[in-house]
Structure formats: structure tokens, C-alpha cells
Design a protein around this motif. Structure first.
Motif, PDB file in Angstrom:
ATOM      1  N   TYR A  38       0.843  -1.071  -0.104  1.00  9.25           N
ATOM      2  CA  TYR A  38      -0.133   0.043   0.006  1.00  9.25           C
ATOM      3  C   TYR A  38       0.809   1.147   0.015  1.00  9.25           C
ATOM      4  CZ  TYR A  38      -2.647   3.929   1.439  1.00  9.25           C
ATOM      5  OH  TYR A  38      -3.137   5.290   1.786  1.00  9.25           O
ATOM      6  N   PHE A  39       1.803   1.208   0.704  1.00  8.27           N
ATOM      7  CA  PHE A  39       2.753   2.607   1.073  1.00  8.27           C
ATOM      8  C   PHE A  39       3.412   2.692  -0.425  1.00  8.27           C
ATOM      9  CE2 PHE A  39       1.767   2.374   5.651  1.00  8.27           C
ATOM     10  CZ  PHE A  39       1.431   3.910   5.683  1.00  8.27           C
ATOM     11  N   VAL A  40       3.962   1.768  -0.712  1.00 10.76           N
ATOM     12  CA  VAL A  40       4.825   1.865  -2.065  1.00 10.76           C
ATOM     13  C   VAL A  40       3.944   2.090  -3.288  1.00 10.76           C
ATOM     14  CG1 VAL A  40       6.187   0.599  -3.648  1.00 10.76           C
ATOM     15  CG2 VAL A  40       6.693   0.630  -1.348  1.00 10.76           C
ATOM     16  N   GLY A  41       2.758   1.468  -3.508  1.00 12.09           N
ATOM     17  CA  GLY A  41       1.843   1.489  -4.541  1.00 12.09           C
ATOM     18  C   GLY A  41       0.707   2.770  -4.563  1.00 12.09           C
ATOM     19  N   ALA A  42       0.288   3.031  -3.451  1.00 16.02           N
ATOM     20  CA  ALA A  42      -1.060   3.754  -3.386  1.00 16.02           C
ATOM     21  C   ALA A  42      -0.788   5.019  -2.635  1.00 16.02           C
ATOM     22  CB  ALA A  42      -2.256   3.108  -2.956  1.00 16.02           C
ATOM     23  N   GLY A  62      11.481   2.864  -5.210  1.00 24.15           N
ATOM     24  CA  GLY A  62      10.790   1.363  -5.179  1.00 24.15           C
ATOM     25  C   GLY A  62       9.623   1.236  -5.763  1.00 24.15           C
ATOM     26  N   ARG A  63       8.845   2.583  -5.968  1.00 28.48           N
ATOM     27  CA  ARG A  63       7.405   2.712  -6.622  1.00 28.48           C
ATOM     28  C   ARG A  63       7.766   2.639  -8.122  1.00 28.48           C
ATOM     29  NH1 ARG A  63       3.132   7.061  -5.295  1.00 28.48           N
ATOM     30  NH2 ARG A  63       3.821   6.303  -3.272  1.00 28.48           N
ATOM     31  N   HIS A  64       8.714   3.113  -8.702  1.00 27.99           N
ATOM     32  CA  HIS A  64       9.233   2.865 -10.029  1.00 27.99           C
ATOM     33  C   HIS A  64       9.940   1.540 -10.357  1.00 27.99           C
ATOM     34  CE1 HIS A  64       8.383   6.925 -11.550  1.00 27.99           C
ATOM     35  NE2 HIS A  64       9.154   7.482 -10.721  1.00 27.99           N
ATOM     36  N   LEU A  65      10.560   1.039  -9.460  1.00 24.12           N
ATOM     37  CA  LEU A  65      11.197  -0.340  -9.637  1.00 24.12           C
ATOM     38  C   LEU A  65      10.155  -1.445  -9.686  1.00 24.12           C
ATOM     39  CD1 LEU A  65      14.012  -2.013  -9.751  1.00 24.12           C
ATOM     40  CD2 LEU A  65      13.419  -2.089  -7.250  1.00 24.12           C
ATOM     41  N   LEU A  66       8.995  -1.273  -9.170  1.00 22.47           N
ATOM     42  CA  LEU A  66       7.978  -2.188  -9.200  1.00 22.47           C
ATOM     43  C   LEU A  66       6.768  -1.938 -10.130  1.00 22.47           C
ATOM     44  CD1 LEU A  66       7.214  -2.516  -5.329  1.00 22.47           C
ATOM     45  CD2 LEU A  66       8.342  -4.291  -6.697  1.00 22.47           C
ATOM     46  N   GLY A  67       7.043  -0.750 -10.780  1.00 23.99           N
ATOM     47  CA  GLY A  67       6.160  -0.225 -11.844  1.00 23.99           C
ATOM     48  C   GLY A  67       5.033   0.484 -11.628  1.00 23.99           C
ATOM     49  N   PHE A  68       5.104   0.994 -10.422  1.00 24.01           N
ATOM     50  CA  PHE A  68       3.999   1.920 -10.266  1.00 24.01           C
ATOM     51  C   PHE A  68       4.387   3.311 -10.656  1.00 24.01           C
ATOM     52  CE2 PHE A  68       3.362  -1.367  -6.760  1.00 24.01           C
ATOM     53  CZ  PHE A  68       2.098  -1.679  -6.858  1.00 24.01           C
ATOM     54  N   PRO A  69       3.480   3.785 -11.604  1.00 25.24           N
ATOM     55  CA  PRO A  69       3.738   5.158 -11.970  1.00 25.24           C
ATOM     56  C   PRO A  69       3.214   6.317 -10.819  1.00 25.24           C
ATOM     57  CG  PRO A  69       1.548   4.291 -12.867  1.00 25.24           C
ATOM     58  CD  PRO A  69       2.121   3.407 -12.155  1.00 25.24           C
ATOM     59  N   CYS A  70       4.159   7.501 -10.778  1.00 22.73           N
ATOM     60  CA  CYS A  70       3.777   8.251  -9.918  1.00 22.73           C
ATOM     61  C   CYS A  70       3.863   9.907 -10.105  1.00 22.73           C
ATOM     62  CB  CYS A  70       4.623   8.223  -8.651  1.00 22.73           C
ATOM     63  SG  CYS A  70       6.234   8.446  -8.651  1.00 22.73           S
ATOM     64  N   HIS A  71       4.278   9.971 -11.285  1.00 24.95           N
ATOM     65  CA  HIS A  71       4.274  11.646 -12.021  1.00 24.95           C
ATOM     66  C   HIS A  71       4.305  11.373 -13.590  1.00 24.95           C
ATOM     67  CE1 HIS A  71       8.637  11.098 -12.218  1.00 24.95           C
ATOM     68  NE2 HIS A  71       8.742  10.599 -10.839  1.00 24.95           N
TER      69      HIS A  71
END
Length: 71
Positions: A38-42, A62-71
């Protein structure tokens, strides 16, 4: 030089661990991994629990490493 076989007496006996003994640890680590996911992805998105950009900055790579876009 002759090699002798290792003695079989005195060897440690391995006993299996029951599923009943492992279950609490599996549940604990499962919940811990869900919170981490949750903390990494959302977090810092539409469902943010903590205001500010602190959590986002800590988990950004870590967000980018796991494939979660953030910007």
C-alpha cells in the motif's frame, strides 16, 4: 590417504514444523507485505492517509522499480 565415512551417530534429527505453528507468522508477514505494498503503490495518491510528500519521497524509487507510476 584414505578417507573415512562420517559417523552417522549423533547427527541432529530434523523435525518438521507443523502448519499450525507457521500460520501466525504467515498471517503476520502477509499483512506486513500488504501494508508495504500500500505505501509503495498507493500512498500519496487519491487514497493518501498521510499528508505531505514525505512517504512519496521515501518510496519513490521502489515505486518505479515495481512499476507503479507516480508522476
Amino acid at each position: 590417504m584414505a578417507q573415512s565415512a562420517a559417523p552417522t551417530t549423533g547427527a541432529p534429527a530434523f523435525t518438521p514444523i507443523s502448519a499450525k505453528a507457521i500460520a501466525p507468522w504467515a498471517v503476520f508477514f502477509g499483512i506486513l507485505m500488504l501494508v508495504l505494498l500500500y505505501f509503495v503503490g498507493a500512498e500519496q495518491g487519491a487514497t493518501a492517509l498521510i499528508s505531505g510528500e514525505g512517504v512519496h519521497e521515501w518510496v519513490h524509487d521502489g515505486r518505479h522499480l515495481l512499476g507503479f507510476p507516480c508522476h
